[in-house]
Design a protein around this motif. Structure first.
Motif, PDB file in Angstrom:
ATOM      1  N   ARG A  92       0.803  -1.232   0.000  1.00 42.85           N
ATOM      2  CA  ARG A  92       0.000   0.000   0.000  1.00 42.85           C
ATOM      3  C   ARG A  92       0.828   1.271   0.000  1.00 42.85           C
ATOM      4  N   LYS A  93       2.032   1.192  -0.545  1.00 41.23           N
ATOM      5  CA  LYS A  93       2.846   2.402  -0.694  1.00 41.23           C
ATOM      6  C   LYS A  93       2.684   2.908  -2.128  1.00 41.23           C
ATOM      7  N   HIS A 115      -2.102  -8.769  -6.349  1.00 40.57           N
ATOM      8  CA  HIS A 115      -1.761  -8.215  -5.031  1.00 40.57           C
ATOM      9  C   HIS A 115      -1.541  -6.701  -5.075  1.00 40.57           C
ATOM     10  N   TRP A 116      -1.338  -6.175  -6.281  1.00 41.64           N
ATOM     11  CA  TRP A 116      -1.088  -4.739  -6.409  1.00 41.64           C
ATOM     12  C   TRP A 116      -2.416  -3.990  -6.445  1.00 41.64           C
ATOM     13  N   GLY A 143     -10.265  -5.365  -5.952  1.00 40.00           N
ATOM     14  CA  GLY A 143     -11.320  -5.472  -4.939  1.00 40.00           C
ATOM     15  C   GLY A 143     -10.918  -5.022  -3.548  1.00 40.00           C
ATOM     16  N   LYS A 144      -9.632  -4.699  -3.312  1.00 40.98           N
ATOM     17  CA  LYS A 144      -9.211  -4.260  -1.973  1.00 40.98           C
ATOM     18  C   LYS A 144      -9.562  -2.791  -1.750  1.00 40.98           C
ATOM     19  N   ILE A 356     -12.130  -9.278 -12.563  1.00 42.42           N
ATOM     20  CA  ILE A 356     -11.443  -9.616 -11.305  1.00 42.42           C
ATOM     21  C   ILE A 356     -10.201 -10.472 -11.570  1.00 42.42           C
ATOM     22  N   LYS A 357     -10.348 -11.465 -12.490  1.00 41.91           N
ATOM     23  CA  LYS A 357      -9.258 -12.414 -12.717  1.00 41.91           C
ATOM     24  C   LYS A 357      -8.164 -11.866 -13.636  1.00 41.91           C
ATOM     25  N   ARG A 358      -8.532 -10.988 -14.571  1.00 44.47           N
ATOM     26  CA  ARG A 358      -7.546 -10.449 -15.512  1.00 44.47           C
ATOM     27  C   ARG A 358      -7.657  -8.924 -15.561  1.00 44.47           C
TER      28      ARG A 358
END
Length: 657
Positions: A92-93, A115-116, A143-144, A356-358
């Motif tokens: 999260r930077k 994850h990014w 989605g985060k 979501i997946k790609r």
């Protein structure tokens, strides 16, 4: 007392009651604030889809420099601005912004990229969130969630650093933030909390601070455009109405050629990126007389907003005639229609999964669509091809068990075909259909504005903002309103707001009168009048009958306010022995508000005045003056104890109540 719960009673608030008939004072001293001297004005156009900055040195205000070229542009899109996209590392930077963020994200392996945190088109969240606070979240492509304030601050900090670096490189010595006056543009139709949110994000990014708020101006996008349009010379604009109409439509090939000539002209000078703004009133302006009216329609990626201005001579100051209106009718609406079309062909379940997946491939597909979207024109006859990313074709086959081609044949969407080169082939009609809902909303809204009594006799309509480059929108506006006023498009229409914002930062006093977007007032106690006041508002204090929760109005929604105007009211403590006074400030979108308990009334400020430590010579009916000063997009309030000159100040706050 009744069981009716009232803010004043439950808090046991030290109440106030009006002292004198209300009066408005024009404050002449308000302007004598020490004007800070900045060496340069930097304006940031923080857009929904793309962003950029421009600057001008206060010593040579006629030169506006647009930021340097960005790395990694798209084909078919001029790179004066960069996409409003931001990438954070898995920790999260802040990692990168703009093309750099997009390309890096794109090149990550799918196992890693999930994850990014990648954000795009996030500015709209400030418009669509009803109860915006400092805690509001934004959702990344994976989605985060991350706090919106952090993302906005990262983005502004990125622009701050880019601009300071460019200024330092140019001047050969380090440029300090204190030497810069920053201007950030926001849509005029944004509600107050969103405008304040932008200011808070800028403080977090270190552009200015609550102690030094003058260093940052929040400018309204169509207002900035309006200021720039005043300077236009004839060769700097395209006058749609001067073209010979054929059956009410201007032949659109002339629209096209007008633009290409314009673009060539700009491109030749692009290397310098410096625009001369002659210190004159442009020719078009010289046709305007005192009191003439014009509309600026700012159509961007997320929102379209419009303001109606009137000229006040001799200086050509602007007066806002009708409050800014508009809505979420930006070019994003066209992207949304494209997405709906894909869902229709390939199934909503697949599109959701694919995003979501790609996520990087989805971004690619939208970039491919963007460049075709810009090729749409009213008279186009040949189809538009949109390349489908390989992973789309591949993932679809895995997901459904049959090919993309099969899906297209089966979908009955007859105007979208599959071409053997792996492309979606759209007929021009199909593309135009994607624009239609959004353009219809803009035309509909403009018609409503034209029907308002304040908006009669409009001479010009200036069409600005990135979406104004669309020939489809130009033609729709011209055919709907060309008979009522002249429709004018500045040549480098996507940069109009940016340049106007720089001019505004150099001379913020150019806008003289605005319309207040809200009604403001304070909560007071009035003497209870039987038959007039509702019985549940009765409060008996020391034998006196009071009516609680009364909304004492300072200014009404849509009332004209001169810049820097101060409205003053005098109050006195309801109980002479009070040692502290609390004045609560409220706002509402409604005009006629009687009580602070009515629906839609929001608290947006509190003034606490301590009356202790004063000697016995204070008069029996103590006067507490309350002032509200209506500045640019900020509003300040102040309370003064007249007997002792003790005072307390507060900025109106829409985010923390």
């Amino acid at each position: 007392t009744s069981a009716y719960s009232s803010p004043a009673k439950s808090l046991g608030d030290p109440g106030i009651t009006p002292l004198s008939p209300s009066h408005i004072v024009k404050d002449s001293d308000a302007e004598d604030a020490v004007e800070q001297l900045f060496l340069v004005v930097v304006a940031i156009d923080f857009g929904t889809t793309s962003s950029g900055y421009a600057y001008s040195f206060t010593k040579e205000p006629e030169c506006i420099h647009v930021m340097r070229r960005w790395e990694g542009g798209d084909p078919g899109v001029s790179n004066q601005k960069t996409p409003t996209t931001i990438l954070l590392t898995p920790e999260r930077k802040f990692h990168s912004f703009g093309y750099a963020a997009r390309d890096y994200y794109h090149d990550l392996d799918p196992t890693e990229s999930k994850h990014w945190l990648y954000f795009e088109k996030f500015k709209m969240k400030l418009h669509t969130t009803g109860n915006l606070t400092m805690e509001t979240d934004l959702t990344a492509a994976n989605g985060k969630k991350v706090k919106a304030l952090e993302i906005f601050a990262y983005a502004l900090q990125f622009f701050k650093e880019q601009a300071l670096k460019e200024l330092s490189d140019q001047g050969g010595s380090d440029f300090e933030n204190t030497e810069v006056r920053w201007v950030i543009t926001v849509p005029a139709i944004w509600k107050q909390p969103a405008k304040q949110f932008m200011r808070q994000a800028a403080y977090k990014a270190g552009m200015a601070s609550p102690e030094n708020p003058e260093q940052l101006i929040i400018a309204l996008e169509p207002e900035a455009a309006s200021i720039y349009c005043r300077k236009l010379r004839l060769h700097q604009m395209i006058d749609l109405s001067s073209r010979a109409p054929v059956n009410g439509y201007s032949p659109s090939d002339t629209i096209g050629t007008g633009f290409t000539q314009g673009k060539e002209h700009v491109r030749r000078n692009r290397q310098s990126r410096t625009f001369m703004v002659e210190n004159v009133i442009g020719e078009i302006w010289s046709e305007l007389e005192e009191g003439d009216r014009y509309i600026v329609v700012d159509s961007g990626g997320g929102t379209v907003d419009m303001t109606v201005h009137q000229i006040r001579l001799p200086e050509g100051h602007l007066k806002e005639l009708y409050k800014a209106t508009g809505g979420p009718y930006g070019s994003l609406g066209v992207d949304y229609e494209f997405e709906k079309l894909l869902c229709k062909i390939f199934g909503e379940d697949f599109i959701e999964q694919f995003k979501i997946k790609r996520p990087a491939a989805w971004v690619d597909l939208m970039i491919a669509f963007e460049s075709r979207k810009r090729a749409a024109a009213p008279d186009r006859t040949n189809p538009l091809n949109i390349t489908l990313p390989f992973s789309f074709i591949d993932y679809y086959k895995k997901f459904r068990g049959h090919s993309v081609e099969h899906a297209l044949r089966k979908s009955n969407v007859d105007f979208v075909k599959w071409s053997s080169q792996g492309m979606l082939r759209m007929s021009p009609d199909a593309m135009n259909a994607l624009f239609k809902p959004t353009i219809d909303q803009i035309i509909q809204h403009l018609s409503e504005v034209f029907d308002k009594p304040e908006v009669t006799n409009v001479k010009f309509l200036f069409l600005v903002g990135g979406f104004a480059e669309s020939p489809l929108l130009q033609q729709a506006v011209q055919s709907a309103f060309g008979s009522r006023c002249r429709v004018i498009i500045p040549q480098d229409v996507g940069l109009t707001i940016l340049k106007g914002a720089v001019l505004f930062g150099l001379d913020p006093a150019v806008i003289k009168v605005r319309r207040s977007p809200l009604t403001y007032g304070v909560g007071v106690l009035n003497r209870f009048v039987e038959g007039k006041h509702p019985p549940e508002k009765l409060l008996i204090k020391d034998g006196t009958r009071w009516c609680t929760d009364v909304f004492d109005k300072f200014i009404s929604a849509d009332q004209s306010v001169a810049l820097g105007e101060t409205v003053t009211r005098s109050y006195t403590p309801a109980k002479p022995s009070q040692l502290v006074i609390v004045i609560n400030i409220y706002s509402s979108e409604q005009d006629n508000v009687s009580f602070i308990t009515e629906p839609g009334v929001k608290k947006c400020g509190t003034l606490r005045l301590d009356l202790t430590g004063t000697d016995a010579s204070v008069p029996n009916r103590r006067e507490i003056k309350t002032l509200m000063q209506f500045g640019d997009t900020e509003i300040k309030a102040m309370a003064v104890d007249v007997a002792t000159s003790k005072s307390v100040k507060v900025g109106i706050d829409f985010l923390n109540y």
